[in-house]
Design a protein around this motif. Structure first.
Motif, PDB file in Angstrom:
ATOM      1  N   ILE A 119       0.574  -1.207   0.043  1.00 27.56           N
ATOM      2  CA  ILE A 119       0.102   0.048  -0.157  1.00 27.56           C
ATOM      3  C   ILE A 119       0.865   1.262   0.144  1.00 27.56           C
ATOM      4  O   ILE A 119       2.168   1.012   0.304  1.00 27.56           O
ATOM      5  CB  ILE A 119      -1.016  -0.092   1.238  1.00 27.56           C
ATOM      6  CG1 ILE A 119      -0.008  -0.180   2.443  1.00 27.56           C
ATOM      7  CG2 ILE A 119      -1.827  -1.018   1.231  1.00 27.56           C
ATOM      8  CD1 ILE A 119      -0.041   1.167   3.264  1.00 27.56           C
TER       9      ILE A 119
ATOM     10  N   PHE B 118      -7.930  -3.115   3.496  1.00 24.38           N
ATOM     11  CA  PHE B 118      -7.252  -2.133   2.621  1.00 24.38           C
ATOM     12  C   PHE B 118      -7.699  -2.499   0.927  1.00 24.38           C
ATOM     13  O   PHE B 118      -7.881  -1.588   0.175  1.00 24.38           O
ATOM     14  CB  PHE B 118      -5.767  -1.785   2.786  1.00 24.38           C
ATOM     15  CG  PHE B 118      -5.451  -1.625   4.094  1.00 24.38           C
ATOM     16  CD1 PHE B 118      -6.076  -0.771   4.749  1.00 24.38           C
ATOM     17  CD2 PHE B 118      -4.115  -1.928   4.571  1.00 24.38           C
ATOM     18  CE1 PHE B 118      -5.513  -0.415   6.195  1.00 24.38           C
ATOM     19  CE2 PHE B 118      -3.521  -1.729   5.817  1.00 24.38           C
ATOM     20  CZ  PHE B 118      -4.202  -0.861   6.570  1.00 24.38           C
ATOM     21  N   TRP B 119      -7.749  -3.691   0.826  1.00 24.38           N
ATOM     22  CA  TRP B 119      -7.759  -3.966  -0.604  1.00 24.38           C
ATOM     23  C   TRP B 119      -9.319  -4.306  -1.243  1.00 24.38           C
ATOM     24  O   TRP B 119      -9.524  -4.010  -1.925  1.00 24.38           O
ATOM     25  CB  TRP B 119      -6.889  -5.185  -1.159  1.00 24.38           C
ATOM     26  CG  TRP B 119      -5.397  -4.890  -1.062  1.00 24.38           C
ATOM     27  CD1 TRP B 119      -4.506  -4.705  -0.243  1.00 24.38           C
ATOM     28  CD2 TRP B 119      -4.854  -4.619  -2.508  1.00 24.38           C
ATOM     29  NE1 TRP B 119      -3.172  -4.549  -0.819  1.00 24.38           N
ATOM     30  CE2 TRP B 119      -3.564  -4.516  -2.131  1.00 24.38           C
ATOM     31  CE3 TRP B 119      -5.448  -4.598  -3.931  1.00 24.38           C
ATOM     32  CZ2 TRP B 119      -2.538  -4.146  -3.206  1.00 24.38           C
ATOM     33  CZ3 TRP B 119      -4.327  -4.197  -4.800  1.00 24.38           C
ATOM     34  CH2 TRP B 119      -3.150  -3.880  -4.363  1.00 24.38           C
TER      35      TRP B 119
END
Length: 497
Positions: free
Chosen positions: A153, A483-484
């Motif tokens: 990230i 996050f993904w």
């Protein structure tokens, strides 16, 4: 042309760096070129300005745009903290505790990205804690390199204005501009960061349509501030909030705090003997005089006069915050996927710090290197059972409050909850602090720093190395999934221990 030995050395060094791909990276952002640092597995761009310095007549104003620069800006050093009294979280030596530190020209951000990066990586924007009175993005615990490389990230952190420089609602500074006079400079600084991310993060391989805001303690409160303000709409897409709750204050209360602050400045300047005399002094002066008095105070005077335990923030001003807490309760907030978390023993620091025996300087030194033979009684000024009773009750109170908030939030948006319960820190810290406030940060950011002075250095030992690394990997795997994909891969609540 004859080459000197120095020239030969420089040329060979450049050839070596180029051949091994280790030259410092350069990136073009909207305001100009920046040159960062090539690290082992990541690239770091440190100290990029995201707003004009809030000094002079820009003190107590909404952040202004950065002036573009020519050439290449060296972005290779973390910026100094925003003004505060020296403390555990300001990255200053113990000799500077309780003394004014930092400077008002502090609105800078940092970016870490994987070295071998594909495009459109998730972006994580980290907001440090510190009661909105202290703290800095340069704390070693907040280094973004590990999480950037591990989760693939782009990691962004920043400094933002603190104390009375970050929240000041007074008729004396009204300029006619709704944002300037809102008093909500903390939230406006953070919105400025998110706007910078939207405009620039693609240059670092980040996806401006996949931004997670993330904060702990006051950083979590500021995450809630961004959730509550309509001005942040479409600037982020999910949120992680650790060990904090939403808050909001009526404008009148914030103005009373500003009035007390002005009285402190007047007394400290020798213009009055006490607050009553300062009130009489205020009545005898024009608004123009008092406004000029405020803006003429030095940074050190500002820090000394903001001697308050509880910060007033998220001021209900009608613009940045059109609603108070009732808005959040009724679902009037940015309804994005949300993780809430806390540590099992929040109270051992938040309440228990009042019952610690050593001075702040002594405790800091013991945290960096535990003295041989240190016992519980060396740390506590009260009986251990009394200490545990007081801190346990406060920990449970926060846990119950957070659980109710979690139940309320999940009515409106996908919401997940965690409790951090790892307590394998060495004796006697495990008996006093347990899973202390902030301990989870080291795990989900990945930083078990034993080289630099930091407030969690006491926690790491050879004996707990395997356990903490395994739990770090577990936490980061869940957070990476969030996050993904917006889903941390756990249902409802999870305990990390």
């Amino acid at each position: 042309m004859r080459l000197t030995s120095l020239m030969v050395s420089v040329i060979l060094s450049l050839v070596f760096l180029t051949a091994h791909g280790l030259e410092n990276p350069q990136v073009k952002v909207q305001d100009g070129w920046v040159e960062g640092l090539q690290l082992k597995n990541t690239e770091a761009f440190l100290g990029i300005p995201y707003a004009a310095p809030p000094v002079g007549n820009l003190r107590w104003k909404a952040p202004r745009a950065v002036k573009s620069w020519s050439g290449v800006l060296k972005a290779q050093e973390l910026a100094i903290a925003c003004p505060q009294k020296g403390n555990f979280f300001s990255r200053v030596p113990a000799s500077e505790f309780d003394k004014p530190v930092g400077k008002e020209d502090c609105l800078y951000l940092n970016v870490w990205k994987p070295r071998k990066v594909q495009e459109k990586l998730p972006v994580v924007v980290w907001i440090h804690g510190g009661s909105n009175l202290k703290g800095t993005a340069s704390d070693p615990i907040y280094d973004g390199a590990y999480l950037s490389e591990k989760s693939k990230i782009v990691f962004v952190s920043m400094n933002y204005r603190l104390g009375m420089l970050g929240a000041m609602a007074s008729p004396l500074i009204n300029s006619g501009d709704k944002l300037d006079q809102s008093g909500n400079y903390v939230t406006l600084d953070l919105i400025q960061v998110l706007s910078w991310v939207k405009d620039n993060i693609q240059a670092f391989g980040g996806d401006s349509n996949n931004v997670t805001i993330m904060g702990q303690s006051a950083g979590c409160m500021n995450v809630w501030g961004l959730l509550q303000t309509p001005l942040s709409k479409n600037l982020f897409h999910k949120a992680i909030c650790s060990s904090g709750l939403p808050n909001s204050y009526p404008r009148k209360i914030a103005e009373c705090r500003a009035d007390d602050f002005l009285k402190n400045l007047i007394v400290n300047a020798g213009l009055a003997n006490n607050n009553d005399d300062a009130q009489d002094f205020i009545k005898s002066k024009s608004e123009k005089y008092l406004r000029e008095f405020l803006y003429s105070r030095s940074t050190e005077e500002i820090i000394k006069a903001q001697d308050f335990t509880i910060p007033i923030q998220h001021i209900h001003d009608g613009t940045v915050f059109p609603h108070g807490l009732e808005g959040a309760a009724l679902g009037d907030f940015q309804q994005v996927p949300l993780i809430m978390g806390l540590t099992r023993d929040e109270g051992t620091y938040m309440v228990g710090s009042s019952f610690l025996k050593p001075t702040q300087q002594e405790l800091w030194q013991w945290i960096q290197k535990t003295p041989k033979g240190l016992e519980i009684d060396d740390l506590l000024s009260v009986h251990p059972l009394k200490f545990k009773a007081m801190t346990k009750s406060s920990s449970l109170a926060l846990e119950n409050t957070l659980f109710k908030l979690y139940l309320g939030a999940k009515v409106y948006t996908p919401t997940y909850r965690y409790t951090f319960a790892w307590d394998e820190t060495p004796y006697p810290w495990n008996e006093v602090f347990g899973a202390v406030h902030g301990l989870d940060v080291a795990f989900f950011l990945g930083n078990f720093d034993t080289h630099n002075e930091n407030f969690l250095r006491f926690a790491w030992s050879d004996e707990n190395k395997k356990s903490r690394e395994e739990l770090r990997d577990k936490m980061i795997s869940h957070f990476t999934s969030f996050f993904w994909t917006d889903d941390p891969q756990w249902k409802g609540s999870i305990k990390f221990e």
